[in-house]
Design a protein around this motif. Structure first.
Motif, short mmCIF file in Angstrom:
data_model
loop_
_atom_site.label_atom_id
_atom_site.label_comp_id
_atom_site.label_asym_id
_atom_site.label_seq_id
_atom_site.Cartn_x
_atom_site.Cartn_y
_atom_site.Cartn_z
N SER A 62 -2.91 -5.01 -0.22
CA SER A 62 -1.84 -5.50 -1.07
C SER A 62 -0.54 -5.56 -0.29
CB SER A 62 -1.65 -4.60 -2.30
OG SER A 62 -1.02 -3.39 -1.93
N SER A 63 0.34 -6.40 -0.77
CA SER A 63 1.71 -6.49 -0.27
C SER A 63 2.62 -6.61 -1.47
CB SER A 63 1.88 -7.70 0.66
OG SER A 63 3.23 -7.84 1.05
N ARG A 64 3.60 -5.71 -1.58
CA ARG A 64 4.48 -5.71 -2.73
C ARG A 64 5.93 -5.59 -2.27
NH1 ARG A 64 2.01 -5.86 -7.38
NH2 ARG A 64 4.03 -5.66 -8.41
N GLU A 65 6.81 -6.21 -3.02
CA GLU A 65 8.23 -6.06 -2.75
C GLU A 65 8.99 -6.06 -4.06
OE1 GLU A 65 9.39 -10.72 -1.76
OE2 GLU A 65 8.93 -9.35 -0.10
N TYR A 74 18.84 -1.92 -4.57
CA TYR A 74 17.62 -1.31 -4.05
C TYR A 74 16.72 -2.43 -3.53
CZ TYR A 74 19.25 2.51 -7.04
OH TYR A 74 20.02 3.48 -7.65
N ASP A 75 16.12 -2.20 -2.38
CA ASP A 75 15.28 -3.22 -1.75
C ASP A 75 14.07 -2.52 -1.15
OD1 ASP A 75 14.25 -5.49 -0.70
OD2 ASP A 75 15.93 -5.96 0.61
N ASP A 76 12.89 -2.80 -1.67
CA ASP A 76 11.67 -2.11 -1.24
C ASP A 76 10.59 -3.11 -0.91
OD1 ASP A 76 12.12 0.94 -2.14
OD2 ASP A 76 12.95 -0.38 -3.67
N GLU A 77 9.78 -2.77 0.09
CA GLU A 77 8.59 -3.55 0.36
C GLU A 77 7.55 -2.64 1.00
OE1 GLU A 77 9.46 -5.82 4.50
OE2 GLU A 77 10.60 -6.55 2.77
N ASN A 78 6.29 -2.92 0.72
CA ASN A 78 5.22 -2.10 1.28
C ASN A 78 3.93 -2.89 1.35
OD1 ASN A 78 3.45 -1.43 -1.24
ND2 ASN A 78 5.54 -0.97 -1.91
N THR A 79 3.07 -2.44 2.24
CA THR A 79 1.72 -2.99 2.36
C THR A 79 0.74 -1.83 2.37
OG1 THR A 79 1.84 -2.99 4.78
CG2 THR A 79 2.45 -5.02 3.64
N SER A 80 -0.47 -2.07 1.89
CA SER A 80 -1.49 -1.02 1.89
C SER A 80 -2.86 -1.64 2.15
CB SER A 80 -1.50 -0.26 0.57
OG SER A 80 -1.86 -1.12 -0.51
N HIS A 81 -3.74 -0.83 2.71
CA HIS A 81 -5.13 -1.22 2.96
C HIS A 81 -6.02 -0.03 2.59
CE1 HIS A 81 -3.81 -4.68 5.43
NE2 HIS A 81 -2.85 -3.87 5.82
N GLU A 82 -7.13 -0.31 1.92
CA GLU A 82 -8.07 0.75 1.57
C GLU A 82 -9.49 0.22 1.67
OE1 GLU A 82 -8.89 4.15 -1.85
OE2 GLU A 82 -7.40 2.58 -2.22
N ILE A 83 -10.33 0.99 2.34
CA ILE A 83 -11.77 0.72 2.41
C ILE A 83 -12.49 1.85 1.69
CG2 ILE A 83 -13.77 0.42 3.91
CD1 ILE A 83 -11.89 -0.58 6.08
N GLN A 84 -13.29 1.49 0.68
CA GLN A 84 -14.06 2.48 -0.08
C GLN A 84 -15.54 2.28 0.19
OE1 GLN A 84 -13.20 2.29 -4.28
NE2 GLN A 84 -10.98 2.22 -3.97
N ALA A 85 -16.25 3.40 0.27
CA ALA A 85 -17.71 3.38 0.39
C ALA A 85 -18.28 4.36 -0.62
CB ALA A 85 -18.14 3.76 1.81
N ASN A 86 -19.08 3.87 -1.56
CA ASN A 86 -19.72 4.71 -2.58
C ASN A 86 -21.23 4.66 -2.38
OD1 ASN A 86 -17.14 4.97 -3.51
ND2 ASN A 86 -17.43 3.79 -5.38
N TYR A 87 -21.84 5.84 -2.47
CA TYR A 87 -23.28 5.92 -2.24
C TYR A 87 -23.91 6.79 -3.31
CZ TYR A 87 -27.74 6.40 0.20
OH TYR A 87 -29.07 6.36 0.54
N GLU A 140 7.36 -8.54 -7.01
CA GLU A 140 6.34 -9.53 -6.69
C GLU A 140 5.27 -8.86 -5.84
OE1 GLU A 140 6.00 -14.18 -5.17
OE2 GLU A 140 7.88 -13.05 -4.91
N GLY A 141 4.02 -9.19 -6.13
CA GLY A 141 2.93 -8.58 -5.39
C GLY A 141 1.77 -9.53 -5.18
N LEU A 142 1.05 -9.31 -4.09
CA LEU A 142 -0.14 -10.08 -3.76
C LEU A 142 -1.21 -9.09 -3.32
CD1 LEU A 142 -1.21 -13.04 -3.38
CD2 LEU A 142 -0.58 -12.79 -0.96
#
Length: 760
Positions: free
Chosen positions: A322-325, A348-361, A301-303
């Motif tokens: 994102s947050s996934r498990e 098996y039991d996994d969960e993770n969160t991530s954050h990313e900021i992108q800047a394109n010029y 499951e992911g958001l």
């Protein structure tokens, strides 16, 4: 076949390889089709670009091509991309084995990092469980070959596979699609979108229910009332997406997905008869025996949330979180007999969160892609290696269990930047770098019980956990009392550069050369039996030379030469202790590495307005460096054939009955090993033939397709276990558990399925 390849490799590599990144167009596109080659947009460098101007070896398979080939699961994409292995692993129907250019990760245990990154809409999937993705609302799949350490970070040392979903059109849409096929296949997919606020807010949805009987059966199982189908499919997948276009410059998307796979555990095929019980080699490679329940569960499951802001004409900003498990409950019978010789129930039991900021010029004569990335993940597991027969026979005890539990937790932060600079009107320079810092901590509990211990009791009469404790063997002693009571931790940091030159010879020809580096994170041994240190990261240095050219809008030739040096490869051995049959030694460390060089060619020929011919060809020459620290010499790269070849033809018909697309193809994989330290599981070269006919009505609402896969019914090993020793005279010496345990898992047999859909 191999001799033929050896004689003609030069001719194939230069003149006859052709791309799979451009293939059949869907019937809905045929109505507006023009003669010549298709213009393909990809996001391999995290910005939308023309495939022919991207100095990266990338294959893009679009929605229409996927539909015309009847492709419903991501592993089938391997045949479109040279030097690529995407296969369903052992034990379950949802665990992925991924290798590109000889680089990947075979062991799916928690804590081990993949060597090929899998992404859904730029969100990283950290675990191989559940990574065999069934396709729903997909726009295209991109396969990026070679290390992608600058823009995509750690664990992309072999490459990356990107699953990109369709954006919404803003109109009310609904699509229902049903499929009937071999082995009682019954699939139903519902997708659509609803405008909640005109030109502003849209809700998208999708649901799939996928069912199929097994290709074989379990000839024995622990429970008589259990479902005994083997290689069956029982899966549901759902997606919800909310898109908000606040203005022409500001876009937001909130997405949720969930997959639940209750297909049976996958039973392996015994290549040798059992020495300890009545388990001869089955008649079918899809039949198996087991002393365990056949039940299995994989849930994901992911958001995710994304904001894309075009701040100015030159600057765009994007934020993705994102947050996934995921959770897996699986029963793996390593020996595949009705006796408890080597049974491994696991969680098996996994969960993770991530954050990313992108800047394109985009500036005057240059462009910049940059970002900051943070990842926090926890990966835990529990397995019981049950050697019950050995315990009773050798020690006179009720059973024997080696239980292992633990967690590997990871916190990672990174910053990256890459710029393309025009040196002249034709010559440009690409330079980039990523700095990553990662900290991991881990605990492992490992102990021995002279009884059969199961995570869940009740299904084995008379066997119980009892009062059993398993000590922590990997961690930190915080108070000096000699008892480990906290995780063990270590951190690493790495600077991964990329530099390249691109020369635009003319509007249709681009040549490029590049150097890039990738790294795969260090890790702790999740099977540790002592308080050992962590394995160091793996490093891959890669050099590529390539040319991309369109010839008069009729012929496209994309050719890449590459060489990579894979250093400090993490290597895992699992062997019984020769002095103590109750001990299962597992060692994790680093060996010197391996080198690979090769060629990939992708060419498309638009023979007529209606006929398109495609072929892709990959060749690589891989060698593992001798390392005196390895007791058993390594004999070759695993899951990596020397040659891959794909041939395809696509013909479009416009008739009064509607639009037809006829598609046929041949895919060949040369010999390959399943394990690097033994040739006991060697798959000889084989080829598969596929054919499809798709149709769409003149009005565009009705559509259908008939798909025939693996027409010659080729049987090929895609996974296995080897716990036996092959002697020089061809006989075998029993291994762990006292039996000849040599097990293989196979590809899908010949199948036929018919799909019919309606959309409005």
């Amino acid at each position: 076949m191999k001799q033929l390849f050896n004689r003609s490799i030069c001719a194939l590599a230069v003149t006859t390889a052709l791309t799979t990144s451009v293939a059949a167009f869907a019937a809905e596109d045929a109505k507006k089709k023009e003669a010549g080659l298709e213009h393909i947009e990809v996001t391999a460098r995290k910005s939308m670009e023309n495939l022919q101007t991207v100095p990266v070896a990338v294959t893009s398979i679009g929605e229409s091509e996927l539909a015309e080939n009847g492709i419903s699961v991501m592993t089938e994409v391997q045949r479109f991309s040279p030097n690529t292995t995407l296969q369903t692993s052992r034990g379950t129907n949802s665990t992925l084995t991924a290798f590109i250019r000889g680089v990947g990760q075979q062991d799916p245990l928690w804590g081990y990092e993949p060597g090929v990154g899998i992404y859904i809409d730029d969100v990283y999937l950290a675990r191989p469980q559940g990574a065999v993705i069934d396709l729903l609302d997909v726009e295209r799949i991109e396969v990026l070959r070679g290390p992608q350490g600058t823009l995509y970070g750690k664990n992309t040392i072999g490459g990356a596979v990107k699953y990109i979903t369709k954006p919404m059109s803003g109109e009310t849409e609904f699509n229902i699609q049903g499929t009937l096929g071999s082995y009682n296949q019954k699939d139903l997919k519902l997708t659509g979108q609803i405008p909640l606020a005109s030109d502003k807010l849209y809700l998208g949805f999708g649901h799939a229910q996928l069912n199929r009987d097994g290709f074989g059966e379990f000839l024995t199982s622990a429970l008589d009332n259990q479902d005994k189908e083997n290689y069956n499919k029982d899966l549901s997948a759902s997606r919800l997406t909310l898109e908000y276009r606040a203005s022409e410059d500001l876009f937001m998307r909130l997405a949720w997905d969930k997959t639940k796979d209750t297909s049976n555990a996958k039973g392996g095929y015994r290549l040798l008869p059992s020495l300890l019980t009545d388990a001869p080699v089955p008649d079918s490679v899809y039949d198996s025996y087991t002393s365990m329940p056949t039940s299995n569960l994989v849930e994901l499951e992911g958001l995710s949330f994304m904001i894309d802001w075009q701040a100015t004409d030159a600057l765009s900003l994007k934020y993705i979180t994102s947050s996934r498990e995921s959770y897996s409950d699986t029963n793996i019978d390593f020996d595949n007999t009705s006796l408890d010789i080597f049974d491994v129930p696991a969680f098996y039991d996994d969960e993770n969160t991530s954050h990313e900021i992108q800047a394109n010029y985009i500036g005057d004569g240059y462009s910049i892609v940059s970002g900051i990335y943070a990842y926090d993940g926890e990966s835990c597991g529990h397995f019981d290696a049950i050697l019950g027969f050995l315990g009773r026979a050798a020690f006179g005890v009720p059973g024997l269990t080696r239980e292992v539990t633990g967690c590997n937790n990871s916190e990672s932060v990174a910053a990256y930047i890459q710029s393309s600079i025009d040196l002249t009107e034709q010559l440009s320079l690409t330079v980039g770098a990523r700095y990553t810092k990662e900290e991991k901590d881990a605990i492992v509990n490992n102990g021995l019980a002279f009884t059969n211990v199961y995570p869940e009791s009740g299904w084995i009469p008379g066997y119980d956990r009892g009062d059993v404790s398993f000590p922590q063997v990997l961690g930190t002693d915080t108070d000096g009392d000699g008892i480990l009571d906290a995780p063990k931790s270590k951190d690493w940091s790495r600077f991964t550069p990329r530099v390249g030159l691109e020369y635009q010879v003319d509007d249709d020809t681009m040549v490029f050369a590049s150097y890039s580096q990738g790294f795969k994170s260090g890790t702790f041994n999740p099977r540790a039996s002592s308080n050992e240190g962590a394995a160091n990261p793996e490093i891959v240095d890669s050099i590529e030379l390539g040319i991309k050219k369109d010839w008069n809008d009729v012929l496209r030739t994309n050719i890449t030469l590459f060489s990579l040096d894979h250093k400090d490869r993490q290597y895992i051995t699992v062997t019984p202790d020769p002095n103590d049959a109750t001990v299962l030694n597992q060692n994790l460390g680093n060996i010197k590495g391996s080198t690979v060089k090769g060629i990939e060619t992708e060419i498309t020929y638009a023979a007529t307005d209606n006929l398109r011919l495609d072929m892709s060809f990959g060749y690589l020459d891989g060698e593992i460096e001798d390392d005196p620290t390895i007791a058993t010499p390594l004999v070759g790269l695993s899951n990596t054939p020397d040659y891959t070849l794909s041939l395809a033809a696509n013909y479009t018909l416009d008739t009064e009955l509607g639009y037809f697309v006829l598609n046929g193809g041949y895919y060949y994989r040369d010999d390959y090993l399943l394990f690097e330290d033994s040739d006991s599981l060697l798959q000889e070269g084989y080829g598969t033939v596929n054919a499809s006919v798709t149709w769409e009505s003149q009005e565009g609402n009705w559509y259908g397709g008939l798909h025939l896969k693996n027409l010659t019914d080729e049987e090929a090993m895609v996974g296995g276990y080897s716990f036996t020793v092959k002697n020089d005279d061809g006989t075998y010496t029993p291994g762990l558990g006292g039996d000849n345990t040599l097990i293989a898992y196979f590809n899908d047999p010949r199948t036929v399925h018919l799909t019919v859909g309606y959309r409005f």
